[in-house]
Design a protein around this motif. Sequence first.
Motif, PDB file in Angstrom:
ATOM      1  N   LEU A  57       0.858  -1.268   0.231  1.00  0.00           N
ATOM      2  CA  LEU A  57      -0.417   0.337   0.301  1.00  0.00           C
ATOM      3  C   LEU A  57       1.248   0.776  -0.085  1.00  0.00           C
ATOM      4  CD1 LEU A  57      -2.801   0.829   0.105  1.00  0.00           C
ATOM      5  CD2 LEU A  57      -2.816   1.426   2.919  1.00  0.00           C
ATOM      6  N   VAL A  58       0.966   2.335  -1.189  1.00  0.00           N
ATOM      7  CA  VAL A  58       1.668   3.227  -1.375  1.00  0.00           C
ATOM      8  C   VAL A  58       0.683   4.747  -1.967  1.00  0.00           C
ATOM      9  CG1 VAL A  58       3.535   1.690  -1.597  1.00  0.00           C
ATOM     10  CG2 VAL A  58       2.515   3.043  -3.684  1.00  0.00           C
ATOM     11  N   SER A  59       0.957   5.552  -1.386  1.00  0.00           N
ATOM     12  CA  SER A  59       0.939   6.863  -2.094  1.00  0.00           C
ATOM     13  C   SER A  59       0.938   7.185  -3.019  1.00  0.00           C
ATOM     14  CB  SER A  59       1.742   8.294  -1.555  1.00  0.00           C
ATOM     15  OG  SER A  59       1.657   8.948  -1.931  1.00  0.00           O
ATOM     16  N   GLY A  60      -0.079   6.647  -4.084  1.00  0.00           N
ATOM     17  CA  GLY A  60      -0.599   7.147  -5.233  1.00  0.00           C
ATOM     18  C   GLY A  60       0.546   8.180  -5.636  1.00  0.00           C
ATOM     19  N   GLU A  61       1.234   9.098  -4.713  1.00  0.00           N
ATOM     20  CA  GLU A  61       1.675  10.308  -5.828  1.00  0.00           C
ATOM     21  C   GLU A  61       3.481   9.140  -5.799  1.00  0.00           C
ATOM     22  OE1 GLU A  61       1.357  13.066  -6.917  1.00  0.00           O
ATOM     23  OE2 GLU A  61      -1.084  12.168  -6.813  1.00  0.00           O
ATOM     24  N   SER A  62       3.477   8.256  -5.141  1.00  0.00           N
ATOM     25  CA  SER A  62       4.774   7.699  -4.527  1.00  0.00           C
ATOM     26  C   SER A  62       5.674   7.184  -6.348  1.00  0.00           C
ATOM     27  CB  SER A  62       4.914   6.347  -4.214  1.00  0.00           C
ATOM     28  OG  SER A  62       3.953   5.513  -4.451  1.00  0.00           O
ATOM     29  N   ALA A  63       6.764   7.172  -6.223  1.00  0.00           N
ATOM     30  CA  ALA A  63       7.880   7.275  -7.340  1.00  0.00           C
ATOM     31  C   ALA A  63       7.330   5.784  -7.869  1.00  0.00           C
ATOM     32  CB  ALA A  63       9.299   6.601  -7.356  1.00  0.00           C
ATOM     33  N   ALA A  64       6.998   4.349  -6.719  1.00  0.00           N
ATOM     34  CA  ALA A  64       6.663   3.242  -6.954  1.00  0.00           C
ATOM     35  C   ALA A  64       5.112   3.390  -8.064  1.00  0.00           C
ATOM     36  CB  ALA A  64       6.787   2.420  -5.842  1.00  0.00           C
ATOM     37  N   ALA A  65       4.625   4.195  -7.494  1.00  0.00           N
ATOM     38  CA  ALA A  65       2.543   3.979  -7.876  1.00  0.00           C
ATOM     39  C   ALA A  65       3.052   4.217  -9.744  1.00  0.00           C
ATOM     40  CB  ALA A  65       1.974   4.651  -7.055  1.00  0.00           C
ATOM     41  N   ARG A  66       3.737   5.631  -9.384  1.00  0.00           N
ATOM     42  CA  ARG A  66       3.555   6.290 -11.126  1.00  0.00           C
ATOM     43  C   ARG A  66       4.584   5.414 -11.874  1.00  0.00           C
ATOM     44  NH1 ARG A  66       5.749  11.001  -7.827  1.00  0.00           N
ATOM     45  NH2 ARG A  66       7.691  10.792  -8.524  1.00  0.00           N
ATOM     46  N   ALA A  67       5.489   5.358 -11.551  1.00  0.00           N
ATOM     47  CA  ALA A  67       6.148   3.733 -12.654  1.00  0.00           C
ATOM     48  C   ALA A  67       5.470   2.863 -12.698  1.00  0.00           C
ATOM     49  CB  ALA A  67       7.198   3.001 -12.074  1.00  0.00           C
ATOM     50  N   ALA A  68       4.613   1.849 -12.245  1.00  0.00           N
ATOM     51  CA  ALA A  68       3.542   0.530 -12.157  1.00  0.00           C
ATOM     52  C   ALA A  68       2.693   2.175 -13.118  1.00  0.00           C
ATOM     53  CB  ALA A  68       3.449   0.455 -10.885  1.00  0.00           C
ATOM     54  N   ALA A  69       1.914   2.275 -13.024  1.00  0.00           N
ATOM     55  CA  ALA A  69       0.691   3.043 -13.618  1.00  0.00           C
ATOM     56  C   ALA A  69       1.560   3.545 -14.856  1.00  0.00           C
ATOM     57  CB  ALA A  69       0.712   4.818 -13.070  1.00  0.00           C
ATOM     58  N   HIS A  70       2.768   4.237 -15.609  1.00  0.00           N
ATOM     59  CA  HIS A  70       3.405   4.290 -16.767  1.00  0.00           C
ATOM     60  C   HIS A  70       3.852   2.733 -17.501  1.00  0.00           C
ATOM     61  CE1 HIS A  70       6.339   6.442 -19.606  1.00  0.00           C
ATOM     62  NE2 HIS A  70       6.789   5.480 -19.474  1.00  0.00           N
ATOM     63  N   ALA A  71       4.212   1.680 -16.648  1.00  0.00           N
ATOM     64  CA  ALA A  71       4.561   0.681 -17.495  1.00  0.00           C
ATOM     65  C   ALA A  71       2.958  -0.241 -18.282  1.00  0.00           C
ATOM     66  CB  ALA A  71       4.960  -0.210 -16.438  1.00  0.00           C
ATOM     67  N   GLN A  72       1.927   0.073 -17.521  1.00  0.00           N
ATOM     68  CA  GLN A  72       0.921  -0.458 -18.030  1.00  0.00           C
ATOM     69  C   GLN A  72       0.850  -2.298 -17.503  1.00  0.00           C
ATOM     70  OE1 GLN A  72      -2.678   1.028 -18.292  1.00  0.00           O
ATOM     71  NE2 GLN A  72      -1.146   2.621 -17.709  1.00  0.00           N
ATOM     72  N   ASP A  73       0.592  -2.689 -18.946  1.00  0.00           N
ATOM     73  CA  ASP A  73       0.838  -4.257 -18.457  1.00  0.00           C
ATOM     74  C   ASP A  73       2.477  -4.528 -18.997  1.00  0.00           C
ATOM     75  OD1 ASP A  73      -1.798  -4.529 -18.011  1.00  0.00           O
ATOM     76  OD2 ASP A  73      -2.097  -5.055 -20.422  1.00  0.00           O
ATOM     77  N   ASP A  74       3.576  -3.887 -19.448  1.00  0.00           N
ATOM     78  CA  ASP A  74       4.766  -4.507 -19.823  1.00  0.00           C
ATOM     79  C   ASP A  74       5.283  -4.599 -18.187  1.00  0.00           C
ATOM     80  OD1 ASP A  74       4.128  -3.651 -22.455  1.00  0.00           O
ATOM     81  OD2 ASP A  74       5.166  -1.157 -21.843  1.00  0.00           O
ATOM     82  N   ASP A  75       7.007  -5.840 -18.187  1.00  0.00           N
ATOM     83  CA  ASP A  75       7.297  -5.908 -16.649  1.00  0.00           C
ATOM     84  C   ASP A  75       7.915  -5.219 -16.631  1.00  0.00           C
ATOM     85  OD1 ASP A  75       6.320  -8.884 -17.147  1.00  0.00           O
ATOM     86  OD2 ASP A  75       7.877  -8.972 -18.900  1.00  0.00           O
ATOM     87  N   LEU A  76       7.950  -4.523 -15.127  1.00  0.00           N
ATOM     88  CA  LEU A  76       8.726  -3.514 -14.920  1.00  0.00           C
ATOM     89  C   LEU A  76       9.425  -4.505 -13.203  1.00  0.00           C
ATOM     90  CD1 LEU A  76       9.178  -1.030 -13.926  1.00  0.00           C
ATOM     91  CD2 LEU A  76       7.099  -0.754 -12.342  1.00  0.00           C
ATOM     92  N   THR A  77      10.371  -4.679 -13.181  1.00  0.00           N
ATOM     93  CA  THR A  77      11.435  -4.807 -12.250  1.00  0.00           C
ATOM     94  C   THR A  77      11.193  -4.249 -11.212  1.00  0.00           C
ATOM     95  OG1 THR A  77      13.151  -4.986 -13.387  1.00  0.00           O
ATOM     96  CG2 THR A  77      12.479  -6.539 -13.712  1.00  0.00           C
TER      97      THR A  77
END
Length: 217
Positions: free
Chosen positions: A16-36
């Motif tokens: 559970l992370v803030s919607g403004e966190s770097a991890a949340a932004r990276a996951a949203a940007h990656a969509q269905d691509d693999d994000l390690t």
Amino acid sequence: MPVARTVTPDGDVILLVSGESAAARAAAHAQDDDLTAVIEITDVAPVSVPHRIRGRAWLTGWLTQVRGAERAACAALLADRRPVGELLGMAGRPAWVMLRLEVGEISVDDLWGAEHVDPDDFAAAEPDPISAHEAELLQHLTSSHSDRIGELCGLLGSREADGMTATPLALDRLGLRVRFTGGATGSFDARFDFPEPVADICGLRRAMRTLFSAAGH
């Protein structure tokens, strides 16, 4: 840092992370691509001792945002840490984002040594029943029973611990680890195993009484 986390029955880590966190932004940007991604966990002793870091762990895998119907199931797993309504954004725009780490590799370096952990073993592992109470119990032993902890040196046989300061360092269902410091021979850790694994706090009290009784004879 996540404000809460838990593990699914399949061994995935829900964060559970803030919607403004770097991890949340990276996951949203990656969509269905693999994000390690790598989660690094540092275990720090809850008592004051030299070299307080008891261990580190690294969980490497693939990070995705929890969406759709999965949100309710993951929110239920986290419900003991945050209100479900807040997790699901029922009060308005969601303040938090839930991320899932599908674990592919785990390594641990702690007081017991360094090794890799199989993700299937991680998924099958049960939480230690003492872990939720460990910090409070270690602090209580340090502040109120330091003399009894020091008496445990009598169980060390030929090892010289007289005159050293004894501090409880780690506690789990299998036993107690104590750090002895201040002696001429330097500091060292000693592990005192319980006669059998404990299942709850009542069992822990009995095990500690047995341990202290053995040290007093």
